[in-house]
Scaffold this active site. Structure first.
Site, PDB file in Angstrom:
ATOM      1  CD  GLU B 301      33.098  25.002  25.896  1.00 46.75           C
ATOM      2  OE1 GLU B 301      33.924  25.880  25.862  1.00 46.75           O
ATOM      3  OE2 GLU B 301      31.953  25.113  25.389  1.00 46.75           O
ATOM      4  CB  CYS B 393      30.342  33.132  26.023  1.00 52.94           C
ATOM      5  SG  CYS B 393      31.524  31.823  26.370  1.00 52.94           S
TER       6      CYS B 393
END
Lengths: 631, 631
Positions: B301, B393
């Protein structure tokens, strides 16, 4: 038609002559050393005991078998008593490992005794058996010795007792196909129909419901759905062969399977098998790289879907291109159509031959069409020729192909002779009732001229069929100095006449540099162009051209073919003018200028040089690209 | 300079007005429902017992906290008693979960009691704490209520007792940064220096040898080298901050860390921190997509290496672009340089806003720059907006950004006022000793005109600084109808004069369609072009343009910007003529023609339409591309 036996052909000089010499002198010894060093030879002594390191692996036997096959074939054309003696030694070890009932597999004998034939889906017992059979046949054909042939006959007899339709027999078939084509070979050599029937059984039973691998998994107490690839497509056992329309799964398995099916179609004349093979061929063509590489994905070492042909992540295993060649050659015996020979030639000169270094001692397993070492660091270790692999199928596969190449050049049915490939050398055969020697003098594929000279004991009437490669646009042919009008049928010119001793044909194959474009559905190649001359696909190497990403080829570029005797052992390169993007010098940019500008990029003229794809990575390590951006 | 408090600004109408309304009316309720349905709210009741399903996850607390922060900020500009009551309910649950010593984390309280603070490297305790602190500050600022603020103050005090340089304290810092910037926020609100010092400790201790995560791993009885990412770069803890020169690791962590470092630099005036941040900014720019997306790789990520910006596999998490915006805005307080605002704007209007559907109820986690659904099947499930994620998130991050956007438009030091973004609405502030209302009337970014009207209680001397966006080539400004000569300094025009009530500025920002080219080292974009108008990056969708791979844009193409009121809620599209590859109809090809031809491809003229990147996948699912091949 049938191919000529290897012993009736001789390759001399020309393009392939030096490969055959390097094969016996460099590749065969290098592979033997690796096999000895890694324990593959020693394994046949059956000395391994539980707790010891380095247990015999399930596919080790096949490596030794393929080495024997390759070494034996080299003896046909290049006698070598030392190598023959070494073969005798290794064969004696193998014979000593055969069990009283004929069974012969180092792994299952010492590592997993009692588990024979319990996991055909994933283990390689029948695959190894197939390669041992091919080795036994090759060794007998090369030397006349029965030492290995008798061993594999006993093993084949044992397998024939275990597998088949009988109520006490296992109704299974190999997870990795190979034994089918080997059994057909053994049948043709021995005339023993049982081997043919067993080969046919393995082909026909494959993919029949209820699925054998599921039954077998349950017998092991396992959930049949829970295995590595989770689809029987991986082993081409998802459907019976006549229902298969799409090339799927592991590529090498597929190629060996289709080769076996082609053998069966040839023996039986079953048109439904030829139809299935043509559907599968169409599917393979939609999944094939321009190099004749197949299998884009490392994940399954196999097919994915039509047009999925990324260049940088291309797997394109050497073995898969070798297998494609072997299958295509068999298709020529079913149907004399040059499209099969064109594909065979594409795979041979590019995707397969790239697997071997020019000195014969280093190998590629994977054959990507683009390498950028800076990017690659993130994908996998730098791509570079290796001296061996843990999974070492590729070295012996390209080696055995080169060794037996002579047997794939010509085929005959006694009334006619077909020339599939232009390779300098000689063939002896009987056709039209007379003994004939056919000599090819050619520097193909570097040059397009092929001289064919016939020596006959007496004049004879027969058809001589010459393949016109699909990439030729204006071939010309002279017979004894007179031009012949060419009317090819399915890519072959047929010259039927009464031939005289000394008749001479000169075939002029035009060899321009072609710019090649991919079908637009191949998104990886959109806006890109490859270079091809004759059967050779070219590539650019960093060592000649610097950074490759920034190069682009104008459509108007003049491309020149130039023989360079001192480069890579003597190759024809392609040279011309290209454009190179000129990055703004970092010093001239404002700090923090970022990556994006509204001004179009600036290019400058540069020269470039392309080399045959099969020669890449024989100089200093670096980047490579087959497809250039077109501008 | 400091930004204006959110309560001093109001966004009304224009581009962002409808986003703020959708945020409170659609996004906030949709997120609450998802959190309730998945057990995230209930988790604060601490009812979970071992053996029960659905244990509170290590990052659940942060989802609820970020929702509170977003919902609270919407209340500042859009009072809503129902939502305020719901906040009270949720906050009461949170308060009830606080332990007697101030500790507050659902996962560690019920799932792993006794293991508090034992794995900072991989678990999210301090990250969740940071978001709770931000939520407490936002809720207080929005409502004046101390209900959550007091809870997080107690928690911050507890953390302050556990961590720090003292001999009995842990010398650790968060594996996922966030609490640093939260502590600086809490310090600015409360004036309590201890929170500043703890935030500084977390920043300064990070990456100091001996490495805390190694010590901590050994204390758990683990090999410190044996963990998921095997490099402290993943958490930006490989080096002390001042030695960091390259943006590495998980992008969201990096952005939150750099934001905290910028806060610290602002408070301390430490130039060495600003220098480090500028080096890191340069590094980020070399790894940033044209959309302001960062982090090409799903693997970490995070960042990979310069110029590694594949469009199809781009991860470019919504949170990372939100984080980039938050960091860039903080850089403006250290140095009034429009490059930071340009990058903030790029991230805001493209890579961040793309994370939210036009109706406010569906989200993107990943923001690739190209989607080909046929190819994508092999890479990952079809890319499409989702109503939630297990790792959730992103939704609350884009929501909280939109809710507090007003606070990022202006900054002031009491003597001057800087306008960073052109967003319709009003700001109230004191500058040059007088109370001032500054009104923006603009349809930016759809149109380039911005009217600024000043209302002053009395005439006052101060500097009004207006940012000229980097993509403007010929901006014009009139003050009370008279042209003003523009001499921007670091991208800001400074107008220092005695201002009168009713003064009116009209800024005309030119808004041509730009063709954008990437640095040639970005190989994914070589030979390609993107379209941008103002801050908006455009893309082509399959629904408008059919198959996208086959389209190419001639360099000579005329590009037209056209407002379409009925499309996607009213957007400016870019339209023009492109070329489309014409594949040979399969019916016209010989069977088994294969993929490769020597004839160049044929193109036909077609019209195309591009829409703003942030609006994609709001109609029917399909393909998308930001970068078109140029021809």
């Amino acid at each position: 038609m049938n191919f000529l036996p290897l012993s009736s052909t001789q390759i001399e000089g020309g393009f392939w002559g030096r490969w055959q010499i390097a094969n016996q002198q460099a590749t065969i010894p290098a592979m033997y050393k690796q096999m000895a060093d890694t324990g593959r030879i020693e394994a046949f002594k059956l000395n391994w005991k539980p707790g010891m390191p380095n247990p015999p692996h399930i596919f080790w036997d096949s490596d030794v078998a393929k080495w024997i096959e390759a070494a034996s074939y080299t003896l046909v054309t290049h006698p070598n008593p030392g190598l023959e003696a070494l073969l005798d030694e290794v064969i004696a070890l193998i014979a000593g490992a055969q069990q009283p009932d004929g069974y012969l597999n180092t792994h299952y004998t010492v590592v997993e005794p009692g588990k024979r034939w319990t996991n055909l889906r994933e283990r390689h017992e029948l695959y190894c058996a197939g390669h041992l059979i091919e080795a036994g046949v090759a060794h007998f054909q090369a030397t006349g010795k029965r030492s290995l042939l008798d061993v594999v006959i006993r093993y084949a007899d044992h397998i024939d007792s275990v597998f088949g339709p009988g109520p006490q027999q296992k109704h299974g078939y190999p997870g990795h196909e190979e034994i089918e084509l080997a059994l057909f070979k053994l049948y043709r050599l021995t005339g023993e129909k049982r081997y043919f029937e067993l080969g046919r059984y393995f082909v026909e039973e494959r993919g029949q419901p209820p699925h054998y691998y599921d039954i077998e998994a349950r017998a092991r107490g396992e959930d049949p759905a829970n295995y590595l690839f989770k689809t029987h497509e991986y082993t081409q056992s998802h459907l019976p062969v006549r229902q298969q329309a799409t090339a799927v799964g592991h590529c090498v398995r597929a190629m060996y399977f289709y080769s076996g099916v082609a053998d069966l179609a040839k023996e039986t004349g079953d048109a439904s098998l030829k139809e299935a093979l043509d559907r599968l061929y169409g599917s393979v063509l939609r999944q094939m790289y321009v190099t004749g590489g197949i299998g884009p994905s490392r994940f399954n070492e196999g097919f994915s879907r039509d047009f999925d042909l990324d260049n940088e992540t291309a797997y394109a295993e050497t073995c898969a291109s070798v297998g494609l060649f072997l299958w295509m050659q068999r298709m020529l015996l079913l149907d004399l159509d040059a499209q099969y020979a064109d594909t065979a030639e594409r795979a041979l000169y590019n995707g397969a031959l790239s697997g071997l270094s020019l000195d014969g001692t280093h190998f590629f397993y994977e054959n990507p069409l683009q390498v950028n070492r800076q990017r690659e660091k993130a994908l996998r270790p730098p791509h570079h020729r290796q001296d061996w692999f843990d999974c070492a199928c590729c070295p012996s596969n390209i080696s055995r192909l080169i060794a037996q190449l002579g047997s794939f050049i010509y085929s005959t049915d006694g009334e006619s002779i077909a020339v599939h490939h232009y390779i300098q050398g000689r063939a002896r055969l009987e056709v039209g009732g007379t003994r004939l020697t056919l000599e090819q003098i050619t520097n193909y594929p570097w040059e397009g001229q092929v001289r064919l000279v016939l020596s006959l004991a007496q004049p004879a009437r027969f058809a001589l069929k010459l393949r016109i490669p699909g990439c030729c646009r204006g071939p010309m042919l002279c017979l004894n100095g007179r031009a012949v009008e060419l009317t090819p049928v399915k890519g072959y010119i047929s010259l039927e006449r009464e031939w005289q001793d000394g008749d001479e044909l000169i075939l002029e194959l035009d060899m321009p540099v072609h710019t090649v474009y991919a079908d637009p559905r191949v998104s990886a190649d959109l806006g890109r162009v490859a270079l091809q001359r004759g059967p050779l696909v070219y590539c650019l190497e960093g060592v000649d051209n610097g950074a490759l990403d920034e190069l682009a080829l104008p459509r108007s570029a003049t491309l020149e073919a130039l023989f360079e005797p001192d480069l890579l052992g003597g190759v024809v390169t392609i040279q011309g003018e290209a454009l190179r993007l000129v990055p703004t010098a970092p010093a001239l940019k404002p700090e923090h200028a970022g990556l994006y500008e509204t001004e179009p990029p600036v290019y400058m003229n540069v020269s470039f040089k392309a080399v045959p794809y099969f020669t890449w990575d024989n100089r200093q390590e670096g980047d490579m690209a087959v497809w250039m951006r077109e501008i």
